[in-house]
Write a protein that holds these residues in place. Structure first.
Motif, PDB file in Angstrom:
ATOM      1  N   ALA A   7       0.548  -0.219 -10.345  1.00 58.92           N
ATOM      2  CA  ALA A   7       0.045  -1.109  -9.292  1.00 58.92           C
ATOM      3  C   ALA A   7      -1.390  -1.551  -9.584  1.00 58.92           C
ATOM      4  N   ARG A   8      -2.178  -0.658 -10.146  1.00 62.84           N
ATOM      5  CA  ARG A   8      -3.582  -0.975 -10.429  1.00 62.84           C
ATOM      6  C   ARG A   8      -3.716  -2.202 -11.330  1.00 62.84           C
ATOM      7  N   ARG A  17       3.450  -5.980  -5.191  1.00 58.36           N
ATOM      8  CA  ARG A  17       2.166  -5.269  -5.113  1.00 58.36           C
ATOM      9  C   ARG A  17       1.481  -5.643  -3.814  1.00 58.36           C
ATOM     10  N   GLU A  18       1.216  -4.618  -3.001  1.00 62.91           N
ATOM     11  CA  GLU A  18       0.536  -4.841  -1.729  1.00 62.91           C
ATOM     12  C   GLU A  18      -0.931  -5.183  -1.971  1.00 62.91           C
ATOM     13  N   SER A  22      -7.883  -3.869 -14.147  1.00 59.84           N
ATOM     14  CA  SER A  22      -7.239  -3.881 -12.833  1.00 59.84           C
ATOM     15  C   SER A  22      -6.905  -5.317 -12.435  1.00 59.84           C
ATOM     16  N   ARG A  69       1.277   4.228  -9.148  1.00 63.83           N
ATOM     17  CA  ARG A  69      -0.006   3.724  -8.654  1.00 63.83           C
ATOM     18  C   ARG A  69      -0.805   3.102  -9.792  1.00 63.83           C
ATOM     19  N   PRO A 124      -2.536  -8.402  -6.524  1.00 69.31           N
ATOM     20  CA  PRO A 124      -1.830  -8.401  -5.239  1.00 69.31           C
ATOM     21  C   PRO A 124      -0.811  -9.546  -5.195  1.00 69.31           C
ATOM     22  N   ARG A 142       4.021   4.559  -1.058  1.00 73.56           N
ATOM     23  CA  ARG A 142       2.842   5.425  -1.238  1.00 73.56           C
ATOM     24  C   ARG A 142       2.035   5.039  -2.476  1.00 73.56           C
ATOM     25  N   SER A 143       2.656   4.275  -3.385  1.00 74.39           N
ATOM     26  CA  SER A 143       2.032   3.938  -4.667  1.00 74.39           C
ATOM     27  C   SER A 143       1.481   2.517  -4.706  1.00 74.39           C
ATOM     28  N   GLY A 144       1.496   1.814  -3.574  1.00 73.95           N
ATOM     29  CA  GLY A 144       0.929   0.469  -3.525  1.00 73.95           C
ATOM     30  C   GLY A 144       1.930  -0.664  -3.672  1.00 73.95           C
ATOM     31  N   TRP A 145       3.227  -0.344  -3.548  1.00 76.24           N
ATOM     32  CA  TRP A 145       4.288  -1.336  -3.712  1.00 76.24           C
ATOM     33  C   TRP A 145       5.130  -1.426  -2.442  1.00 76.24           C
ATOM     34  N   ARG A 146       5.708  -2.599  -2.194  1.00 76.59           N
ATOM     35  CA  ARG A 146       6.682  -2.768  -1.107  1.00 76.59           C
ATOM     36  C   ARG A 146       7.998  -3.231  -1.729  1.00 76.59           C
TER      37      ARG A 146
END
Length: 199
Positions: free
Chosen positions: A131-132, A197-198, A105, A128, A136, A176-180
């Motif tokens: 994103a993991r 990546r948020e 991660s 997601r 960030p 919803r998957s952790g990205w902007r």
């Protein structure tokens, strides 16, 4: 019910040997998309669904000799074609499913994904997982060397409102998957959505 992974493998196994010959002019589009990722010298990047590895040379050029370039694909025949083309010299190839990556991660600066989203069995869960493995503030590039309308026309299809790559669908899916999502381009010669990546 068919297994989505098997379907994807069968689709690409049948096309692996002549994939690069079918799309000989995509190199500059790949290089331009990689440039927009803004990869740092010495960075760590994954080409998710790398296929024959066409993004690996520009990714290697971007991160330099001290960077880490990985290419993951589900289809052995595509990775074999990448090796025959010598692209394994630009990055380490992994036989892996983007649904469960064998990576720590937060271990990457970025993910590049060309043509991947149309083949994801569970888009939200799969994004997601991407994103993991990204720290960030790291980045994601969803790329295709054709825009949505040109790609649909190539396959004799119409664009539908449900198309995952449509901006109104992709932006909330990424969120919803952790990205902007930070930029979105859909023109005849390319599709490129960039996201961060948020935390």
């Amino acid at each position: 019910m068919s297994d989505d992974r098997t379907d994807v493998q069968e689709f690409f196994t049948a096309r692996a040997a002549d994939w690069d010959r079918r799309f000989p002019d995509d190199g500059p589009a790949y290089a331009a998309a990689v440039a927009e990722l803004g990869l740092p010298e010495g960075g760590r990047v994954l080409d998710a669904g790398c296929g024959t590895g066409r993004a690996l040379p520009p990714l290697r050029a971007a991160v330099g000799p001290l960077g880490v370039v990985l290419g993951a694909d589900l289809t052995p025949a595509m990775l074999e074609t990448a090796v025959r083309a010598g692209r394994d010299r630009d990055g380490r190839l992994l036989l892996a499913d983007v649904a469960a990556l064998p990576l720590r991660s937060g271990s990457l600066d970025a993910v590049f994904a060309a043509g991947l989203i149309a083949h994801l069995a569970r888009p939200e869960a799969n994004l997601r997982e991407l994103a993991r493995v990204v720290r960030p503030g790291g980045t994601l590039a969803l790329f295709h060397p054709l825009g949505r309308a040109a790609l649909a026309a190539r396959h004799g299809r119409q664009l539908t409102p449900e198309d995952l790559r449509a901006e109104q669908n992709l932006r909330p899916l990424l969120a919803r998957s952790g990205w902007r999502m930070t930029s979105y381009v859909d023109e005849a010669s390319r599709f490129l959505a960039l996201a961060v990546r948020e935390a």
